[in-house]
Design a protein around this motif. Sequence first.
Motif, PDB file in Angstrom:
ATOM      1  N   ASP A  65       5.061   0.103  -6.396  1.00 30.41           N
ATOM      2  CA  ASP A  65       5.712   1.359  -6.806  1.00 30.41           C
ATOM      3  C   ASP A  65       6.151   2.147  -5.589  1.00 30.41           C
ATOM      4  OD1 ASP A  65       5.148   0.790  -9.401  1.00 30.41           O
ATOM      5  OD2 ASP A  65       3.184   1.791  -9.348  1.00 30.41           O
ATOM      6  N   SER A  66       7.373   2.691  -5.632  1.00 28.50           N
ATOM      7  CA  SER A  66       7.823   3.578  -4.553  1.00 28.50           C
ATOM      8  C   SER A  66       7.289   4.983  -4.808  1.00 28.50           C
ATOM      9  CB  SER A  66       9.344   3.624  -4.517  1.00 28.50           C
ATOM     10  OG  SER A  66       9.826   2.550  -3.788  1.00 28.50           O
ATOM     11  N   PRO A  67       6.632   5.585  -3.805  1.00 26.90           N
ATOM     12  CA  PRO A  67       6.098   6.928  -4.009  1.00 26.90           C
ATOM     13  C   PRO A  67       7.191   7.985  -3.843  1.00 26.90           C
ATOM     14  CG  PRO A  67       5.581   6.146  -1.835  1.00 26.90           C
ATOM     15  CD  PRO A  67       6.382   5.071  -2.469  1.00 26.90           C
ATOM     16  N   GLY A  68       6.924   9.206  -4.307  1.00 28.02           N
ATOM     17  CA  GLY A  68       7.897  10.294  -4.127  1.00 28.02           C
ATOM     18  C   GLY A  68       7.427  11.238  -3.027  1.00 28.02           C
ATOM     19  N   GLY A  69       8.125  12.359  -2.878  1.00 27.23           N
ATOM     20  CA  GLY A  69       7.697  13.413  -1.960  1.00 27.23           C
ATOM     21  C   GLY A  69       7.876  13.089  -0.503  1.00 27.23           C
ATOM     22  N   THR A  70       8.884  12.265  -0.177  1.00 24.67           N
ATOM     23  CA  THR A  70       9.093  11.906   1.231  1.00 24.67           C
ATOM     24  C   THR A  70      10.563  12.117   1.598  1.00 24.67           C
ATOM     25  OG1 THR A  70       9.386   9.609   0.572  1.00 24.67           O
ATOM     26  CG2 THR A  70       7.191  10.234   1.334  1.00 24.67           C
ATOM     27  N   ALA A  71      11.068  13.308   1.348  1.00 19.83           N
ATOM     28  CA  ALA A  71      12.490  13.595   1.599  1.00 19.83           C
ATOM     29  C   ALA A  71      12.841  13.310   3.050  1.00 19.83           C
ATOM     30  CB  ALA A  71      12.765  15.061   1.275  1.00 19.83           C
ATOM     31  N   GLY A  72      14.035  12.781   3.280  1.00 19.59           N
ATOM     32  CA  GLY A  72      14.495  12.515   4.646  1.00 19.59           C
ATOM     33  C   GLY A  72      14.270  11.083   5.068  1.00 19.59           C
ATOM     34  N   THR A  73      13.471  10.342   4.323  1.00 19.95           N
ATOM     35  CA  THR A  73      13.231   8.926   4.656  1.00 19.95           C
ATOM     36  C   THR A  73      13.892   8.049   3.597  1.00 19.95           C
ATOM     37  OG1 THR A  73      11.146   9.397   5.748  1.00 19.95           O
ATOM     38  CG2 THR A  73      11.434   7.164   4.916  1.00 19.95           C
ATOM     39  N   SER A 116       0.856  -1.206   0.000  1.00 22.58           N
ATOM     40  CA  SER A 116       0.000   0.000   0.000  1.00 22.58           C
ATOM     41  C   SER A 116       0.885   1.247   0.000  1.00 22.58           C
ATOM     42  CB  SER A 116      -0.901   0.009   1.242  1.00 22.58           C
ATOM     43  OG  SER A 116      -1.692  -1.136   1.280  1.00 22.58           O
ATOM     44  N   SER A 117       1.481   1.530  -1.165  1.00 20.94           N
ATOM     45  CA  SER A 117       2.526   2.558  -1.198  1.00 20.94           C
ATOM     46  C   SER A 117       1.979   3.955  -0.929  1.00 20.94           C
ATOM     47  CB  SER A 117       3.268   2.523  -2.530  1.00 20.94           C
ATOM     48  OG  SER A 117       2.370   2.688  -3.585  1.00 20.94           O
ATOM     49  N   GLU A 118       0.788   4.262  -1.442  1.00 23.21           N
ATOM     50  CA  GLU A 118       0.276   5.624  -1.230  1.00 23.21           C
ATOM     51  C   GLU A 118      -0.064   5.856   0.240  1.00 23.21           C
ATOM     52  OE1 GLU A 118       0.521   8.161  -3.083  1.00 23.21           O
ATOM     53  OE2 GLU A 118       1.420   6.900  -4.616  1.00 23.21           O
ATOM     54  N   ASP A 119      -0.705   4.869   0.866  1.00 23.94           N
ATOM     55  CA  ASP A 119      -1.043   5.002   2.294  1.00 23.94           C
ATOM     56  C   ASP A 119       0.230   5.129   3.132  1.00 23.94           C
ATOM     57  OD1 ASP A 119      -3.633   4.718   1.581  1.00 23.94           O
ATOM     58  OD2 ASP A 119      -3.882   2.674   2.343  1.00 23.94           O
ATOM     59  N   LEU A 120       1.237   4.343   2.759  1.00 22.56           N
ATOM     60  CA  LEU A 120       2.499   4.389   3.511  1.00 22.56           C
ATOM     61  C   LEU A 120       3.156   5.760   3.344  1.00 22.56           C
ATOM     62  CD1 LEU A 120       4.373   2.741   5.328  1.00 22.56           C
ATOM     63  CD2 LEU A 120       5.570   1.946   3.299  1.00 22.56           C
ATOM     64  N   PHE A 138       4.935  11.151   9.925  1.00 19.25           N
ATOM     65  CA  PHE A 138       5.805  10.739  11.045  1.00 19.25           C
ATOM     66  C   PHE A 138       7.300  10.885  10.756  1.00 19.25           C
ATOM     67  CE2 PHE A 138       1.771   8.902  12.206  1.00 19.25           C
ATOM     68  CZ  PHE A 138       1.734   9.085  13.567  1.00 19.25           C
ATOM     69  N   LYS A 139       7.638  11.097   9.476  1.00 20.60           N
ATOM     70  CA  LYS A 139       9.044  11.306   9.084  1.00 20.60           C
ATOM     71  C   LYS A 139      10.006  10.269   9.690  1.00 20.60           C
ATOM     72  CE  LYS A 139       8.308  16.236   8.393  1.00 20.60           C
ATOM     73  NZ  LYS A 139       6.860  16.021   8.270  1.00 20.60           N
ATOM     74  N   PRO A 140       9.737   8.962   9.489  1.00 26.69           N
ATOM     75  CA  PRO A 140      10.664   7.945  10.008  1.00 26.69           C
ATOM     76  C   PRO A 140      11.965   7.943   9.202  1.00 26.69           C
ATOM     77  CG  PRO A 140       9.055   6.921   8.580  1.00 26.69           C
ATOM     78  CD  PRO A 140       8.656   8.367   8.678  1.00 26.69           C
ATOM     79  N   ALA A 141      13.016   7.371   9.805  1.00 26.37           N
ATOM     80  CA  ALA A 141      14.274   7.264   9.068  1.00 26.37           C
ATOM     81  C   ALA A 141      14.131   6.291   7.899  1.00 26.37           C
ATOM     82  CB  ALA A 141      15.368   6.784  10.027  1.00 26.37           C
ATOM     83  N   LYS A 142      13.284   5.246   8.099  1.00 23.04           N
ATOM     84  CA  LYS A 142      13.178   4.210   7.057  1.00 23.04           C
ATOM     85  C   LYS A 142      11.716   3.869   6.770  1.00 23.04           C
ATOM     86  CE  LYS A 142      17.448   1.959   8.452  1.00 23.04           C
ATOM     87  NZ  LYS A 142      17.993   0.826   9.195  1.00 23.04           N
ATOM     88  N   ALA A 143      11.444   3.534   5.515  1.00 24.49           N
ATOM     89  CA  ALA A 143      10.125   3.007   5.136  1.00 24.49           C
ATOM     90  C   ALA A 143      10.367   1.844   4.181  1.00 24.49           C
ATOM     91  CB  ALA A 143       9.293   4.082   4.456  1.00 24.49           C
ATOM     92  N   VAL A 144       9.571   0.789   4.344  1.00 28.86           N
ATOM     93  CA  VAL A 144       9.787  -0.412   3.525  1.00 28.86           C
ATOM     94  C   VAL A 144       8.471  -0.892   2.933  1.00 28.86           C
ATOM     95  CG1 VAL A 144      10.470  -2.854   3.582  1.00 28.86           C
ATOM     96  CG2 VAL A 144      11.777  -1.178   4.899  1.00 28.86           C
ATOM     97  N   LEU A 145       8.516  -1.225   1.644  1.00 29.10           N
ATOM     98  CA  LEU A 145       7.417  -1.962   0.999  1.00 29.10           C
ATOM     99  C   LEU A 145       7.942  -3.377   0.755  1.00 29.10           C
ATOM    100  CD1 LEU A 145       6.246   0.738  -1.538  1.00 29.10           C
ATOM    101  CD2 LEU A 145       4.845  -0.234   0.295  1.00 29.10           C
ATOM    102  N   CYS A 146       7.307  -4.368   1.421  1.00 26.83           N
ATOM    103  CA  CYS A 146       7.831  -5.737   1.320  1.00 26.83           C
ATOM    104  C   CYS A 146       7.684  -6.309  -0.080  1.00 26.83           C
ATOM    105  CB  CYS A 146       7.106  -6.640   2.300  1.00 26.83           C
ATOM    106  SG  CYS A 146       7.544  -6.224   3.955  1.00 26.83           S
ATOM    107  N   ASP A 147       6.602  -5.944  -0.726  1.00 28.33           N
ATOM    108  CA  ASP A 147       6.388  -6.440  -2.083  1.00 28.33           C
ATOM    109  C   ASP A 147       7.274  -5.620  -3.013  1.00 28.33           C
ATOM    110  OD1 ASP A 147       5.538  -6.929  -4.646  1.00 28.33           O
ATOM    111  OD2 ASP A 147       3.446  -7.207  -4.063  1.00 28.33           O
ATOM    112  N   ASP A 148       8.321  -6.272  -3.563  1.00 33.08           N
ATOM    113  CA  ASP A 148       9.274  -5.461  -4.339  1.00 33.08           C
ATOM    114  C   ASP A 148       8.754  -5.094  -5.723  1.00 33.08           C
ATOM    115  OD1 ASP A 148       9.615  -7.970  -5.361  1.00 33.08           O
ATOM    116  OD2 ASP A 148      11.605  -8.286  -4.456  1.00 33.08           O
ATOM    117  N   THR A 149       7.510  -5.495  -6.041  1.00 38.00           N
ATOM    118  CA  THR A 149       6.932  -5.027  -7.305  1.00 38.00           C
ATOM    119  C   THR A 149       6.079  -3.772  -7.084  1.00 38.00           C
ATOM    120  OG1 THR A 149       4.917  -6.347  -7.100  1.00 38.00           O
ATOM    121  CG2 THR A 149       6.796  -7.411  -8.178  1.00 38.00           C
TER     122      THR A 149
END
Length: 390
Positions: free
Chosen positions: A62-70, A38-42, A49-60
Amino acid sequence: MIRVAVLGSTGSIGRSALEVIGRHLDRFEVVALVANRSSEDLAVQVRSFKPAKAVLCDDTADSPGGTAGTVWGSGWQALLDVVADPEVDVVVNALVGAAGLEPTLCALEAGHRLALANKESLVAGGQLVVEAAREGGGEIVPIDSEHSAILQCCEGHSSAEVHRVVLTASGGPFRGRTLDDLWHVGPEEALRHPTWDMGAKITIDSATLANKALEVIEAHHLYGLGYDAIDAVIHPQSVIHSFVEFVDGSVLAQLGFPNMELPILYALSYPDRINDAALRTYDPVAASPLTFEEIDHGAFPLFGLGVEAGRRGGCAPAAYNAGNEIAVQAFLEGRVRFPEMADVVNKSLEEVGSDVVRDVKDVFAADHAARDVALEVVRRLSEARAGATS
Ligand SMILES: NC(=O)c1ccc[n+]([C@@H]2O[C@H](COP(=O)([O-])OP(=O)(O)OC[C@H]3O[C@@H](n4cnc5c(N)ncnc54)[C@H](OP(=O)(O)O)[C@@H]3O)[C@@H](O)[C@H]2O)c1
């Protein structure tokens, strides 16, 4: 500051955990968020919350943009890296299903507190999970409201003082129905839970009472209680979350309106209690009457089957859980009918449930084998159904 990683942050428990943390940012800091796809929700959560890391387990996904710093990661190893990170204090495991087992073991081996919603990992991994905590120095604090209630009632008491625990179950949407009635219920009706708003899998488990069997096994491992010392009772109002009967006959219970934010907060703050005005809502008059009933084993055989799997031990709980995950998915897809879920699970248990557990590979092997058996039963049942209607 307590540094928290939330696995399954886009799900029902994950979102509730972030609600709770969002009210207590003076104590908790979200350092990692993990979802499946759920890339958009994430991304919305990451911006907030500006976490240091964010992960999408399903590597297929899409990674979203607009999240500088993570820093974004993808795939299962990225999840395990987050869990093992020494910069994390508490891992909230709110993944669904036995997929949560590896992260559970990893968090405990790394010596973290594991705020555990993902009961399936404790059911499937059982003793291995308990040993991982002992050897790694990690600590399991349950999020399940029934087990949180037991923990709260037992504060200050040794396990030798506990005679018995009684878990409560709402009874789900089909409380009072007969087995015959249940041939005619569909997923939409089963997903309408009377007291709890939860993800689809646990909502179906609540309708079949498989959830309560998983919780009996969970209580066995969390509190070292024998199965004869764990009972369950139907309590439709879901206000009392569990009873603990002590050796002197005294019984303590923990009460609260059904809201998972309370046990989540306790799992994060344990053994302290944190002032949270948003959760102080209890009203005994509004909660009354509080009623109790026996479980109807004829209509809900998945409860007894699950407890029996727990008593058998070895790979039986993993086989029960895996068969159940396949059965629930098949029911949601309209491939099996409600009572047929028990047939699917029963066959998985019959064929796989006698294997022994030496290490985690045995659990994974039993899980995979039970899924194969269950899928075959589902295929036969859905073919028979298609044949009968054509
Ligand atoms: N909901 C409750 O009130 C409640 C109460 C007590 C215990 N629990 C337990 O808490 C756990 C979570 O339940 P839930 O109702 O919150 O589930 P849910 O709403 O279905 O959410 C599941 C979360 O896990 C992620 N996920 C699912 N499969 C994954 C995988 N293979 N790899 C990585 N991420 C995965 C999902 O990501 P995507 O969004 O990307 O799919 C989502 O974030 C279950 O074990 C349940 O039994 C729930």
